[in-house]
Design a protein around this motif. Structure first.
Motif, mmCIF file in Angstrom:
data_model
loop_
_atom_site.group_PDB
_atom_site.id
_atom_site.type_symbol
_atom_site.label_atom_id
_atom_site.label_comp_id
_atom_site.label_asym_id
_atom_site.label_seq_id
_atom_site.Cartn_x
_atom_site.Cartn_y
_atom_site.Cartn_z
ATOM 1 N N ARG A 1 -4.675 -11.463 30.842
ATOM 2 C CA ARG A 1 -5.680 -11.959 29.902
ATOM 3 C C ARG A 1 -6.303 -13.293 30.317
ATOM 4 N NH1 ARG A 1 -2.335 -8.658 27.338
ATOM 5 N NH2 ARG A 1 -3.211 -7.196 25.857
ATOM 6 N N LEU A 2 -5.997 -13.740 31.526
ATOM 7 C CA LEU A 2 -6.693 -14.907 32.078
ATOM 8 C C LEU A 2 -8.054 -14.512 32.644
ATOM 9 C CD1 LEU A 2 -3.844 -16.810 33.939
ATOM 10 C CD2 LEU A 2 -5.039 -17.524 31.874
ATOM 11 N N PHE A 3 -8.267 -13.214 32.826
ATOM 12 C CA PHE A 3 -9.490 -12.719 33.442
ATOM 13 C C PHE A 3 -10.363 -12.015 32.412
ATOM 14 C CE2 PHE A 3 -6.100 -12.799 36.594
ATOM 15 C CZ PHE A 3 -6.668 -13.639 37.527
ATOM 16 N N ARG B 1 2.913 -15.566 19.626
ATOM 17 C CA ARG B 1 2.723 -14.592 20.711
ATOM 18 C C ARG B 1 4.024 -14.346 21.456
ATOM 19 N NH1 ARG B 1 -1.907 -11.948 20.612
ATOM 20 N NH2 ARG B 1 -1.483 -11.510 22.790
ATOM 21 N N ILE B 2 4.160 -13.155 22.002
ATOM 22 C CA ILE B 2 5.314 -12.784 22.802
ATOM 23 C C ILE B 2 5.088 -13.233 24.245
ATOM 24 C CG2 ILE B 2 6.506 -10.794 23.788
ATOM 25 C CD1 ILE B 2 6.229 -9.455 21.094
ATOM 26 N N ALA B 3 6.143 -13.705 24.884
ATOM 27 C CA ALA B 3 6.060 -14.199 26.264
ATOM 28 C C ALA B 3 6.142 -13.048 27.258
ATOM 29 C CB ALA B 3 7.170 -15.213 26.532
ATOM 30 N N GLY B 4 5.149 -12.201 27.243
ATOM 31 C CA GLY B 4 5.037 -11.135 28.232
ATOM 32 C C GLY B 4 4.173 -11.635 29.384
ATOM 33 N N VAL B 5 4.780 -11.963 30.493
ATOM 34 C CA VAL B 5 4.074 -12.630 31.588
ATOM 35 C C VAL B 5 2.921 -11.779 32.118
ATOM 36 C CG1 VAL B 5 4.311 -13.629 33.885
ATOM 37 C CG2 VAL B 5 6.106 -13.975 32.192
ATOM 38 N N SER B 6 3.122 -10.489 32.265
ATOM 39 C CA SER B 6 2.032 -9.656 32.805
ATOM 40 C C SER B 6 0.835 -9.640 31.858
ATOM 41 C CB SER B 6 2.507 -8.226 33.090
ATOM 42 O OG SER B 6 2.933 -7.589 31.906
ATOM 43 N N GLY B 7 1.078 -9.587 30.563
ATOM 44 C CA GLY B 7 -0.023 -9.612 29.597
ATOM 45 C C GLY B 7 -0.724 -10.956 29.566
ATOM 46 N N ILE B 8 0.061 -12.029 29.646
ATOM 47 C CA ILE B 8 -0.527 -13.367 29.663
ATOM 48 C C ILE B 8 -1.396 -13.542 30.904
ATOM 49 C CG2 ILE B 8 0.005 -15.835 29.895
ATOM 50 C CD1 ILE B 8 2.478 -15.281 28.102
ATOM 51 N N GLY C 1 -3.851 -21.981 26.591
ATOM 52 C CA GLY C 1 -2.410 -21.781 26.468
ATOM 53 C C GLY C 1 -1.885 -20.811 27.508
ATOM 54 N N ARG C 2 -2.636 -19.740 27.753
ATOM 55 C CA ARG C 2 -2.239 -18.776 28.785
ATOM 56 C C ARG C 2 -2.205 -19.441 30.157
ATOM 57 N NH1 ARG C 2 -6.218 -15.181 26.150
ATOM 58 N NH2 ARG C 2 -5.033 -13.960 24.678
ATOM 59 N N LEU C 3 -3.256 -20.223 30.426
ATOM 60 C CA LEU C 3 -3.337 -20.911 31.707
ATOM 61 C C LEU C 3 -2.171 -21.894 31.865
ATOM 62 C CD1 LEU C 3 -5.027 -21.166 34.251
ATOM 63 C CD2 LEU C 3 -6.343 -22.952 33.114
ATOM 64 N N ALA C 4 -1.826 -22.614 30.808
ATOM 65 C CA ALA C 4 -0.709 -23.558 30.856
ATOM 66 C C ALA C 4 0.613 -22.827 31.100
ATOM 67 C CB ALA C 4 -0.642 -24.355 29.557
ATOM 68 N N PHE C 5 0.788 -21.663 30.475
ATOM 69 C CA PHE C 5 2.015 -20.886 30.653
ATOM 70 C C PHE C 5 2.174 -20.462 32.109
ATOM 71 C CE2 PHE C 5 4.717 -17.146 30.470
ATOM 72 C CZ PHE C 5 5.690 -17.512 29.557
ATOM 73 N N ILE C 6 1.116 -19.902 32.706
ATOM 74 C CA ILE C 6 1.166 -19.474 34.105
ATOM 75 C C ILE C 6 1.308 -20.676 35.033
ATOM 76 C CG2 ILE C 6 -0.102 -18.283 35.943
ATOM 77 C CD1 ILE C 6 1.062 -16.427 33.739
ATOM 78 N N PRO D 1 -12.355 -9.313 30.356
ATOM 79 C CA PRO D 1 -13.178 -9.786 29.239
ATOM 80 C C PRO D 1 -12.420 -10.626 28.226
ATOM 81 C CG PRO D 1 -12.489 -7.561 28.775
ATOM 82 C CD PRO D 1 -11.870 -7.958 30.102
ATOM 83 N N TYR D 2 -11.240 -11.138 28.547
ATOM 84 C CA TYR D 2 -10.387 -11.834 27.587
ATOM 85 C C TYR D 2 -10.652 -13.339 27.547
ATOM 86 C CZ TYR D 2 -7.726 -7.523 27.832
ATOM 87 O OH TYR D 2 -7.342 -6.223 27.802
ATOM 88 N N GLN D 3 -11.859 -13.749 27.287
ATOM 89 C CA GLN D 3 -12.145 -15.180 27.135
ATOM 90 C C GLN D 3 -12.121 -15.513 25.645
ATOM 91 O OE1 GLN D 3 -12.450 -17.292 29.754
ATOM 92 N NE2 GLN D 3 -12.011 -15.548 31.058
ATOM 93 N N ASP D 4 -11.039 -16.144 25.196
ATOM 94 C CA ASP D 4 -10.922 -16.496 23.787
ATOM 95 C C ASP D 4 -10.269 -17.870 23.642
ATOM 96 O OD1 ASP D 4 -8.248 -16.034 24.333
ATOM 97 O OD2 ASP D 4 -8.147 -14.181 23.200
ATOM 98 N N ARG D 5 -9.907 -18.240 22.443
ATOM 99 C CA ARG D 5 -9.330 -19.558 22.181
ATOM 100 C C ARG D 5 -7.948 -19.736 22.787
ATOM 101 N NH1 ARG D 5 -9.563 -19.908 15.872
ATOM 102 N NH2 ARG D 5 -8.157 -18.227 16.353
ATOM 103 N N GLN D 6 -7.261 -18.659 23.127
ATOM 104 C CA GLN D 6 -5.909 -18.764 23.667
ATOM 105 C C GLN D 6 -5.891 -18.930 25.183
ATOM 106 O OE1 GLN D 6 -3.559 -15.544 22.198
ATOM 107 N NE2 GLN D 6 -3.828 -16.135 20.084
ATOM 108 N N PHE D 7 -7.059 -18.969 25.809
ATOM 109 C CA PHE D 7 -7.132 -19.108 27.264
ATOM 110 C C PHE D 7 -6.396 -20.345 27.777
ATOM 111 C CE2 PHE D 7 -9.137 -20.644 31.139
ATOM 112 C CZ PHE D 7 -9.004 -19.539 31.963
#
Length: 142
Positions: free
Chosen positions: A41-43, A31-38, A53-58, A45-51
């Motif tokens: 997608r914490l909210f 995945r690309i480190a686009g902070v706004s996209g990451i 990792g996104r939370l850890a990044f933020i 309808p984006y509940q998936d397996r990458q949640f």
């Protein structure tokens, strides 16, 4: 006139860490480190397996100043000369620009340019030119 501090060592280390984090994220997840996209997608309808990792990044972005405080004993001095209305409008325009431009400065400027993306080059030139024009207008308008 607004003065700024020249901090070449801190800037070099910070830039290297940003690049390293982008490379590690791409290597680990593809995945690309686009902070706004990451962040977006914490909210739902984006509940998936990458949640997680996104939370850890933020969480890492939020924890970084705390780490600086623990290591150095103080935070860098910052002065924000804009009033709250300007800050709110600027934040909303930045968020709108990230959505409208399909990415943010980190996604296009750091990751897109390093992948030689023409779309990211245009996006980066656009937000850099807009930022420069905004500073020029705001410094000479007041």
């Amino acid at each position: 006139m607004v003065s700024t501090s020249f901090t070449p060592i801190a800037s070099l280390v910070g830039g290297a860490l940003i690049g390293l984090s982008a490379v590690l994220l791409m290597w680990a997840t593809g995945r690309i480190a686009g902070v706004s996209g990451i962040a977006a997608r914490l909210f739902p309808p984006y509940q998936d397996r990458q949640f997680p990792g996104r939370l850890a990044f933020i969480a890492g972005l939020v924890a970084a100043p705390v780490l600086v405080l623990l290591v150095t004993g103080s935070l860098p001095a910052q002065t924000i000369e804009a009033n709250p209305v300007v800050l709110i409008v600027g934040g909303l325009l930045t968020g709108f620009g990230s959505v409208w431009g399909s990415g943010c400065t980190s996604g296009h400027g750091v990751c897109g340019l390093s992948r030689l993306s023409a779309r990211s080059l245009v996006a980066t030139m656009t937000f850099m030119a807009t930022g420069m024009a905004t500073v020029l207008v705001m410094r000479h308008w007041n």
